[in-house]
Write an enzyme that holds these catalytic residues in place. Sequence first.
Site, mmCIF file in Angstrom:
data_model
loop_
_atom_site.group_PDB
_atom_site.id
_atom_site.type_symbol
_atom_site.label_atom_id
_atom_site.label_comp_id
_atom_site.label_asym_id
_atom_site.label_seq_id
_atom_site.Cartn_x
_atom_site.Cartn_y
_atom_site.Cartn_z
ATOM 1 N N ASN A 66 -26.308 -4.820 -33.552
ATOM 2 C CA ASN A 66 -25.229 -5.345 -34.368
ATOM 3 C C ASN A 66 -25.783 -6.099 -35.561
ATOM 4 O OD1 ASN A 66 -24.422 -8.438 -34.459
ATOM 5 N ND2 ASN A 66 -25.442 -8.087 -32.482
ATOM 6 N N ALA A 67 -25.050 -6.025 -36.649
ATOM 7 C CA ALA A 67 -25.367 -6.790 -37.852
ATOM 8 C C ALA A 67 -24.042 -7.274 -38.427
ATOM 9 C CB ALA A 67 -26.130 -5.943 -38.854
ATOM 10 N N GLY A 69 -23.363 -10.355 -39.506
ATOM 11 C CA GLY A 69 -23.557 -11.193 -40.683
ATOM 12 C C GLY A 69 -22.819 -12.520 -40.622
ATOM 13 N N LEU A 70 -22.553 -13.002 -39.413
ATOM 14 C CA LEU A 70 -21.888 -14.294 -39.193
ATOM 15 C C LEU A 70 -20.529 -14.424 -39.893
ATOM 16 C CD1 LEU A 70 -24.990 -16.671 -39.491
ATOM 17 C CD2 LEU A 70 -23.852 -15.929 -37.394
ATOM 18 N N CYS A 126 -29.808 -16.227 -35.435
ATOM 19 C CA CYS A 126 -29.252 -14.928 -35.832
ATOM 20 C C CYS A 126 -30.262 -14.206 -36.715
ATOM 21 C CB CYS A 126 -27.943 -15.128 -36.593
ATOM 22 S SG CYS A 126 -27.255 -13.602 -37.260
ATOM 23 N N LYS A 161 -29.853 -22.713 -29.829
ATOM 24 C CA LYS A 161 -30.094 -21.316 -29.454
ATOM 25 C C LYS A 161 -31.285 -20.773 -30.230
ATOM 26 C CE LYS A 161 -27.704 -17.001 -28.407
ATOM 27 N NZ LYS A 161 -26.392 -16.322 -28.388
ATOM 28 N N GLY A 261 -23.119 -11.733 -22.593
ATOM 29 C CA GLY A 261 -22.541 -11.239 -23.829
ATOM 30 C C GLY A 261 -22.179 -9.773 -23.774
ATOM 31 N N SER A 262 -23.158 -8.895 -23.963
ATOM 32 C CA SER A 262 -22.882 -7.457 -24.071
ATOM 33 C C SER A 262 -22.155 -6.891 -22.861
ATOM 34 C CB SER A 262 -24.196 -6.691 -24.272
ATOM 35 O OG SER A 262 -24.801 -7.032 -25.497
#
Length: 301
Positions: A66-67, A69-70, A126, A161, A261-262
Amino acid sequence: MYTLTGLKLKNPTILAAGVLGTTGASLCRVAREGGAGAVVTKSIGPAPKAGHPNPSMFELECGFLNAMGLPNPSYLGFLQELETAKKGSDVPVIASIFGGSPDEFKEVAEGLLPGKPDAFELNVSCPHAEGYGAAIGSNPCLVEAVTAAVKDVVNVPVWVKLTPNVSDITCIGNAAESGGADAVVAINTVKGMAIDIESGYPILGNRSGGLSGKAIKPIAVKCIYDLYTALEIPVIGVGGVSSWQDAVEMIMAGAAAVQIGSAVYDRLDIFSEISIGIEAFLKRKGYSDIKGLIGLSHEMV
């Protein structure tokens, strides 16, 4: 009931940042229907951010790239969602925040305080947002400064994190601890990329992104193991957990709790399933709680 950095969790499973954490309603749903012991919001920054162009997520045979980008509405735009999550959930709600400097982290933390988050998780990891995330988290001095800046303005636990995309994650963990962190979270996604062989183009709109899911679990376990030895504060494990066995492995490496998460993409009740599995394992092994498992593998050397 389980205590982590002063927070009361009904079990040691936590929703990871960026997954079903965009709205207060989705956070409440994970807590009520999924059985999570705590939930972490989407990462929130100082200003609205659209994120990267699509495709921003791609499923692989071993996980996800994933990207994003916040993308986020800013702390001002998210405050109501945080308040909704707090009102509708009976578990701790942790606000994940990011910024490009210690002052921006401080600004976001102060801006979200009216929503009364139970803790903050600092996203310095990130791998696909220029100027943010790992750009901060790969610099020990910046990690310490960011952590200290947030600790100065909040009176709730602060988790940091960490990124695995560094040569020595314990150096970054020590910096977070020096800055006053109450816990570290290990790990965020690993840098990765996929290419469409018919066209030759990178699949993600941002070209590269972060790999999550089962493929990164061994990396996460090693990072947790190393951090447990290096730090005095708790380590919260995350990265590729999809079963109670995965969770127990991370706990034995040194994790005081695990984020998921995933795996939530496959089933929402993964938190209940994993916590029940951990309880059964503890009973079978004769432990009264998970404290006897935390860091157990270190005693086997």
